[in-house]
Design an enzyme around this catalytic site. Sequence first.
Site, PDB file in Angstrom:
ATOM      1  N   LYS A 136      76.945 117.062  -0.773  1.00  0.00           N
ATOM      2  CA  LYS A 136      77.591 117.792  -1.876  1.00  0.00           C
ATOM      3  C   LYS A 136      78.319 119.102  -1.879  1.00  0.00           C
ATOM      4  CE  LYS A 136      73.778 115.701  -5.051  1.00  0.00           C
ATOM      5  NZ  LYS A 136      74.933 114.942  -5.705  1.00  0.00           N
ATOM      6  N   ARG A 144      68.297 105.706  -6.113  1.00  0.00           N
ATOM      7  CA  ARG A 144      68.013 104.443  -6.035  1.00  0.00           C
ATOM      8  C   ARG A 144      67.472 104.126  -4.705  1.00  0.00           C
ATOM      9  NH1 ARG A 144      74.231 103.981  -6.505  1.00  0.00           N
ATOM     10  NH2 ARG A 144      75.139 105.417  -7.361  1.00  0.00           N
TER      11      ARG A 144
HETATM   12  N1  BES Z   1      71.280 113.800  -8.268  1.00  0.00           N
HETATM   13  C1  BES Z   1      72.123 112.843  -7.858  1.00  0.00           C
HETATM   14  C2  BES Z   1      73.001 112.756  -9.732  1.00  0.00           C
HETATM   15  C3  BES Z   1      73.682 113.794 -10.538  1.00  0.00           C
HETATM   16  C4  BES Z   1      74.338 114.591 -10.503  1.00  0.00           C
HETATM   17  C5  BES Z   1      72.045 114.384 -11.148  1.00  0.00           C
HETATM   18  C6  BES Z   1      74.922 115.443 -11.514  1.00  0.00           C
HETATM   19  C7  BES Z   1      72.419 115.609 -12.121  1.00  0.00           C
HETATM   20  C8  BES Z   1      73.461 115.709 -11.986  1.00  0.00           C
HETATM   21  C9  BES Z   1      72.592 111.391  -7.702  1.00  0.00           C
HETATM   22  O1  BES Z   1      71.296 111.296  -6.656  1.00  0.00           O
HETATM   23  C10 BES Z   1      73.811 111.274  -7.105  1.00  0.00           C
HETATM   24  O2  BES Z   1      74.012 112.283  -6.225  1.00  0.00           O
HETATM   25  N2  BES Z   1      74.461 110.545  -7.669  1.00  0.00           N
HETATM   26  C11 BES Z   1      75.905 110.202  -7.360  1.00  0.00           C
HETATM   27  C12 BES Z   1      76.099 108.762  -6.626  1.00  0.00           C
HETATM   28  C13 BES Z   1      77.158 108.131  -6.003  1.00  0.00           C
HETATM   29  C14 BES Z   1      77.197 109.041  -4.588  1.00  0.00           C
HETATM   30  C15 BES Z   1      77.397 106.837  -6.459  1.00  0.00           C
HETATM   31  C16 BES Z   1      76.873 111.107  -8.272  1.00  0.00           C
HETATM   32  O3  BES Z   1      76.370 110.158  -9.367  1.00  0.00           O
HETATM   33  O4  BES Z   1      77.425 111.475  -7.647  1.00  0.00           O
HETATM   34 MN    MN Z   2      72.907 112.292  -4.759  1.00  0.00          MN
END
Ligand code: BES
Ligand code: MN
Length: 514
Positions: free
Chosen positions: A289, A363
């Site tokens: 990230k 997931r």
């Molecule tokens: N934990 C994150 C989702 C999230 C984002 C929670 C912002 C709280 C605040 C999750 O694991 C994630 O990273 N999701 C990705 C999915 C994508 C890679 C398909 C996302 O939402 O960008």
């Molecule tokens: Mn994630």
Amino acid sequence: MALFLLGSKTVRLANSRLRFFSSSCLKMKKGLILGVYEGENKDDVVLTPTAAKYNELVNGKLLANIALAGPKIKKSKTRIFWGIEGSQHTCVAVVGLGKQNVGVDPLEEIDEGRENIRAAVAAACSALENVDIRNIDIESMGNAEATAEGTTLSTWVFQEFKSPPKQKIIPSISLYGDDGAEAWQIGQIKADAQNWARRLADLPANLMTPTIFSQQVSEVLTNVGVKVIVHDKAWAEAKGMNSFLSVSRGSIEEPKFVEVHYNGGNKGDAPIVIVGKGVTFDAGGISLKPASGMDEMRSDMGGAACVVASIKALAQLNIKLNIIGLIPLTENLPSGSATKPGDLVTAMNGKTIIVDNTDAEGRLILADGLCYAAEFKPKFTMDIATLTGAIRIALDNAATGVFTTSSELYEKLRSSGEVTGDRVWRMPLWQHYNSKMTKPCKAADVNNLSKTKGGGSCSAAGFLREFASTDVPWMHLDIAGVAGPCAENISYLQPGMTGRPTRTLIEFFQKFAS
Ligand code: BES
Ligand code: MN
Ligand code: ZN
């Protein structure tokens, strides 16, 4: 001549002598919070029954003071009056509750009466805090449960690592008057549960690892009579939870799989199984990230926190239900041993998954959690997760996104959100989204990433649907928008992780049991 009394000071002001309390005595001051409604006409004041009684007790001095100050006290606005009575309370805070007898607003899908109370009592507590009152009596406002929720939630803040002198003093608050004692306690149990979820989620990731989470949860839940089993990595390997384990490969922290059993229902009654995402830190793995705001990912176990917090409250409230909480716990970090984009993993049900994005890890761990849930032959399965940033885009922090195979369950959850003010909104769970995750994937059964943009929360739900049992109803709650950090639009929560939607879950399970 005893001019200088112990614990107090005497000052001489022209010819009069005033004695005022020293700071240690200030803390002993006690305030009383009473409510008023907006009347039909501009200058009408409508006292709550308890406020009216109090007004009699002080021979009309309360109303007289309100009239002097200007009678209109708007919703969530507070007026403080000093010295109305000599004995119990140093001051009385009168707070506006808005219109009387307001119920559910069908478009807003919220019980406005209750929500007005939560916001009003929060404002009143804060007004008293501003004048250094730490000891508070508060009336029921006609709904002692909402009053307890508003006070307990609004006065709590995550601050345990601030040096004690810099910590905000949390006031001690008691119910005043002879109505609502039981409801007051119920409200406190629910709000305390949410506060626990807030704390678990806000704790820095180095202090809330999978191991620490399992220890703290064992301690707290065992104390309220809930059985807690902490499974280790070897157990998960034996179960074939390779999708879950693939996420933990990048971290030196051992993954854990916590299983909690609350048996409040009849022996032999099928349980409800609820799976909570327990990623104690989500750096994204190799699909790293961006640095900015990454600290927020300490709360990527918000789903897990809601599960254990709501089960705690159900146990304290003695709800007649059998419920099992399943919590896969891991960190998601990049390292030399981490799962790589394009890697193949096999879930517990034998389905093969291409991990195209290691940041779509929620997931992956829920998939195995949902497979394992089926072993308990549940009434229905639920999962709750800070799953997608996309749900924030769709719903902001206004509502939890709900994907479900059952309209009946959705209606129960929706009306629970109406009561708690912590609302949900239904999202589609159509084959369209499953297909996005399966059809383009030639090398395996499912891809953890959709090839096309758009509807990210829906495709995540479509992925999960490949792993939930089709024999029983299933609900998936995406809480990435509501879990925090708190925005200003929820006046009865201070900054920090929100612990949402813990109270809505409790309300839902209560409904289900009755
Ligand atoms: N934990 C994150 C989702 C999230 C984002 C929670 C912002 C709280 C605040 C999750 O694991 C994630 O990273 N999701 C990705 C999915 C994508 C890679 C398909 C996302 O939402 O960008
Ligand atoms: Mn994630
Ligand atoms: Zn995550």
